[in-house]
Design a protein around this motif. Sequence first.
Motif, PDB file in Angstrom:
ATOM      1  N   LEU A 112     -54.151  -2.063 -25.163  1.00 11.82           N
ATOM      2  CA  LEU A 112     -55.421  -3.002 -25.995  1.00 11.82           C
ATOM      3  C   LEU A 112     -54.773  -2.415 -27.425  1.00 11.82           C
ATOM      4  N   ILE A 116     -53.338  -4.363 -30.767  1.00 10.10           N
ATOM      5  CA  ILE A 116     -53.370  -3.941 -32.303  1.00 10.10           C
ATOM      6  C   ILE A 116     -52.752  -3.870 -32.939  1.00 10.10           C
ATOM      7  N   ASP A 135     -55.958 -11.063 -31.750  1.00  6.12           N
ATOM      8  CA  ASP A 135     -57.302  -9.967 -31.626  1.00  6.12           C
ATOM      9  C   ASP A 135     -58.072 -10.815 -30.302  1.00  6.12           C
ATOM     10  N   PHE A 138     -57.091  -9.329 -26.732  1.00  8.78           N
ATOM     11  CA  PHE A 138     -57.644  -8.397 -26.864  1.00  8.78           C
ATOM     12  C   PHE A 138     -59.494  -8.218 -26.377  1.00  8.78           C
ATOM     13  N   HIS A 139     -59.724  -9.620 -26.351  1.00  7.37           N
ATOM     14  CA  HIS A 139     -60.757  -9.165 -25.624  1.00  7.37           C
ATOM     15  C   HIS A 139     -61.263  -9.824 -24.183  1.00  7.37           C
ATOM     16  N   THR A 184     -61.181  -5.176 -39.090  1.00  7.78           N
ATOM     17  CA  THR A 184     -60.908  -5.796 -37.805  1.00  7.78           C
ATOM     18  C   THR A 184     -60.013  -5.116 -37.161  1.00  7.78           C
ATOM     19  N   HIS A 188     -60.959  -2.201 -33.695  1.00 11.08           N
ATOM     20  CA  HIS A 188     -60.838  -2.465 -32.769  1.00 11.08           C
ATOM     21  C   HIS A 188     -59.787  -1.577 -32.226  1.00 11.08           C
ATOM     22  N   HIS A 210     -70.238  -5.209 -34.199  1.00  8.13           N
ATOM     23  CA  HIS A 210     -68.624  -6.003 -34.498  1.00  8.13           C
ATOM     24  C   HIS A 210     -68.815  -7.528 -34.340  1.00  8.13           C
TER      25      HIS A 210
END
Length: 231
Positions: A112, A116, A135, A138-139, A184, A188, A210
């Motif tokens: 992660l 970032i 982004d 990451f999710h 943002t 994260h 978030h």
Amino acid sequence: MKYPTTWLQGASLGERIACELRLQIIRGMQTPGTVLSENQIATDFGTSRSPVREAMKVLSSEGLIRLERMGAVVIGMTPDDMEELFDVRMLIEHFVVQRYVHRDNTILVNTLNQMIDKMEVALKHRDIAEFSLQDFNFHEALVLEAGHTRILHTWNGMRQLILTVMLAATEQRFASNIEESQVTIHKHRTFANALKQGNDQELSRLIEEHYRDTRNAVNDSVLSSYRKTLS
């Protein structure tokens, strides 16, 4: 802005057409009520009608268009549609994160943080596509790592829609309030640190915060075009 070609490697022609039309609809370039002609789209993309039909079936399954004879009518994404998309995403992340609370997340957290880092580089170079992709990655990493087959099926059914919304929202944010992208990144990073510590209450708080902030950002950017069609 066109759909990034680097995201289309290995995609069929029908998938490529779907990605471009999806972005046009999300960005408000194809407004609700617009009639999409199979013949016109085939001409625009220099192809036969078969890949166009494939693309339209995908967009119809996502609720973005209504199929008609020889074409389709744009439905688009209403505020309620967007709200439901965020509801499902938040429910999924709340669930999968609970699987990580009592285990060693060192490898996941490192992954992660690398994403970032790439977001920071993309922001420095104002690279909308790369920032959006990292982004999203990451999710998605949170979902994939959970190893929950049914949730993964649900995620895969929404992933192109989620990615496109993130791309459109990032484009708007970079143009109007690029400083928000640094916020943002910070959020994260804070989430990754909380995951490393296994702080379930902090993780739940961060997820809710978030998605609250993201909803507001999307309402101010992506959905503005939808509202204009109603005024």
